[in-house]
Scaffold this active site. Structure first.
Site, mmCIF file in Angstrom:
data_model
loop_
_atom_site.group_PDB
_atom_site.id
_atom_site.type_symbol
_atom_site.label_atom_id
_atom_site.label_comp_id
_atom_site.label_asym_id
_atom_site.label_seq_id
_atom_site.Cartn_x
_atom_site.Cartn_y
_atom_site.Cartn_z
ATOM 1 N N LYS A 43 4.931 32.512 6.700
ATOM 2 C CA LYS A 43 4.939 31.150 6.139
ATOM 3 C C LYS A 43 6.311 30.768 5.569
ATOM 4 O O LYS A 43 6.646 29.593 5.559
ATOM 5 C CB LYS A 43 3.783 30.926 5.168
ATOM 6 N N ARG A 122 -0.807 29.766 -6.093
ATOM 7 C CA ARG A 122 -1.376 31.025 -5.613
ATOM 8 C C ARG A 122 -2.673 31.344 -6.336
ATOM 9 O O ARG A 122 -3.328 32.312 -5.991
ATOM 10 C CB ARG A 122 -0.386 32.147 -5.857
ATOM 11 N N ARG A 161 9.334 44.964 8.574
ATOM 12 C CA ARG A 161 10.303 43.872 8.332
ATOM 13 C C ARG A 161 11.564 44.404 7.660
ATOM 14 O O ARG A 161 11.498 45.204 6.730
ATOM 15 C CB ARG A 161 9.624 42.832 7.432
ATOM 16 N N ARG A 194 12.557 44.962 1.829
ATOM 17 C CA ARG A 194 12.235 44.351 0.539
ATOM 18 C C ARG A 194 11.362 45.307 -0.266
ATOM 19 O O ARG A 194 10.451 45.927 0.291
ATOM 20 C CB ARG A 194 11.445 43.049 0.764
ATOM 21 N N ARG A 205 -0.429 43.593 -2.587
ATOM 22 C CA ARG A 205 -0.245 42.157 -2.307
ATOM 23 C C ARG A 205 -1.420 41.596 -1.507
ATOM 24 O O ARG A 205 -1.877 40.488 -1.758
ATOM 25 C CB ARG A 205 1.073 41.934 -1.543
HETATM 26 P P1 AMP Z 1 6.752 35.455 -2.037
HETATM 27 O O1 AMP Z 1 8.178 35.464 -1.633
HETATM 28 O O2 AMP Z 1 6.135 34.090 -2.062
HETATM 29 O O3 AMP Z 1 5.924 36.475 -1.299
HETATM 30 O O4 AMP Z 1 6.738 35.917 -3.575
HETATM 31 C C1 AMP Z 1 7.228 37.179 -3.972
HETATM 32 C C2 AMP Z 1 6.588 37.602 -5.292
HETATM 33 O O5 AMP Z 1 6.916 36.645 -6.336
HETATM 34 C C3 AMP Z 1 5.070 37.648 -5.289
HETATM 35 O O6 AMP Z 1 4.573 38.881 -4.754
HETATM 36 C C4 AMP Z 1 4.771 37.483 -6.786
HETATM 37 O O7 AMP Z 1 5.039 38.673 -7.496
HETATM 38 C C5 AMP Z 1 5.819 36.463 -7.218
HETATM 39 N N1 AMP Z 1 5.312 35.063 -7.054
HETATM 40 C C6 AMP Z 1 5.835 34.100 -6.255
HETATM 41 N N2 AMP Z 1 5.150 32.952 -6.367
HETATM 42 C C7 AMP Z 1 4.158 33.181 -7.261
HETATM 43 C C8 AMP Z 1 3.093 32.396 -7.778
HETATM 44 N N3 AMP Z 1 2.900 31.122 -7.385
HETATM 45 N N4 AMP Z 1 2.245 32.971 -8.672
HETATM 46 C C9 AMP Z 1 2.411 34.249 -9.073
HETATM 47 N N5 AMP Z 1 3.391 35.053 -8.619
HETATM 48 C C10 AMP Z 1 4.268 34.545 -7.707
#
Ligand code: AMP
Length: 266
Positions: A43, A122, A161, A194, A205
């Site tokens: 996404k 989220r 990845r 990562r 996750r």
């Molecule tokens: P992402 O790049 O969107 O996968 O986000 C990486 C990490 O940032 C996630 O695994 C969470 O630890 C944190 N994170 C990002 N967006 C949110 C959100 N809306 N609510 C809570 N944690 C978030």
């Protein structure tokens, strides 16, 4: 807007004291979209492509946390330092911290080009806060795109990845390997995995996604905003399919409006 004058998202990444160098030029009526899908469905890539195609700004909460990770400790608030520890473990950052971060960037949600929210909301609490904020600004969402893939495919995508530490290009150890192992094809930067793509974090996750984020699907379905998308094919194929689905949606909304206008006429 072309790739060279892409919005640098300074106001989003650094906070409201910064200004973006180039504001997106809407390619038509602004789109306000939320992107959903388990980690690894692609996404983030779709958010970038949709942003480019629609002239909308790509707003990722994960990117804000990653930008904060590169700051020195003294420039980071205690809440942000605590948030980064949650992120490292693959857990969700608490709602209050995430909401504070989004609320102080409300200017980005009001951007003339519209927005593509990626990774936010989220949780149900975040979705409700967002809805109330957008309603108070009279900025309704147009659609919530839900990218779908089977779990086994997601795990294989995430664990293989690799990301370039310099230009952020993404590779995959088997599906899209770099020409020279460990090095980026575009800038020769070092490829890394990562922290949250390590297998222990992937399991956390995915479990977190099921528990906290999947209920949002029903929430947006009830609001009539959910648009399911199969996340298979090349990124460009998926984005073209997505844009077609959005156009169909917008046309259907217009014809609904026409019907309602006709039905209230004497
Ligand atoms: P992402 O790049 O969107 O996968 O986000 C990486 C990490 O940032 C996630 O695994 C969470 O630890 C944190 N994170 C990002 N967006 C949110 C959100 N809306 N609510 C809570 N944690 C978030």
């Amino acid at each position: 807007m072309n790739a060279h004058d892409e919005n640098n998202r300074a106001a989003w990444l650094d906070g409201p004291s910064s200004k973006c160098s180039v504001l997106p030029e809407p390619a038509g009526p602004a789109w306000r979209l939320v992107l959903m899908g388990a980690p690894g469905v692609g996404k983030g890539t779709q958010a970038v492509l949709l942003g480019r195609h629609l002239g909308a700004c790509h707003l990722s909460t994960g990117d804000v946390f990653r930008a904060a990770k590169n700051q020195s400790d003294s420039n980071r608030s205690p809440a942000m330092t605590a948030a980064l520890a949650f992120m490292r473990r693959g857990e969700l950052v608490p709602d209050a911290t995430v909401w504070e971060l989004v609320r102080e960037r409300v200017g980005c949600l009001q951007c003339q080009g519209g927005f593509v929210l990626d990774g936010f909301p989220r949780t149900l609490a975040q979705a409700i806060s967002l809805r109330l904020l957008l309603e108070s600004k009279r900025l309704p969402l147009h659609a919530v795109l839900n990218f779908e893939l089977p779990v086994a495919e997601i795990v294989s995508r995430l664990s293989g990845r690799r990301t370039c530490e310099r230009c952020k290009s993404v590779f995959h150890v088997s599906a899209q390997p770099p020409q020279n192992e460990g090095l980026c094809d575009h800038c020769d930067g070092r490829l890394y995995q990562r922290e949250d793509d390590h297998s222990e974090s992937i399991a956390v996750r995915l479990e977190t996604y099921e528990r906290s984020t999947a209920p949002l699907i029903h929430y947006y379905e009830r609001l009539g905003l959910l648009t399911p998308m199969v996340a298979r094919g090349s990124p460009e194929e998926i984005v073209q399919r997505t844009i077609a689905a959005l156009e169909t949606r917008r046309n259907a909304q217009f014809s609904d409006l026409d019907l309602r206008t006709v039905s209230i006429e004497p």
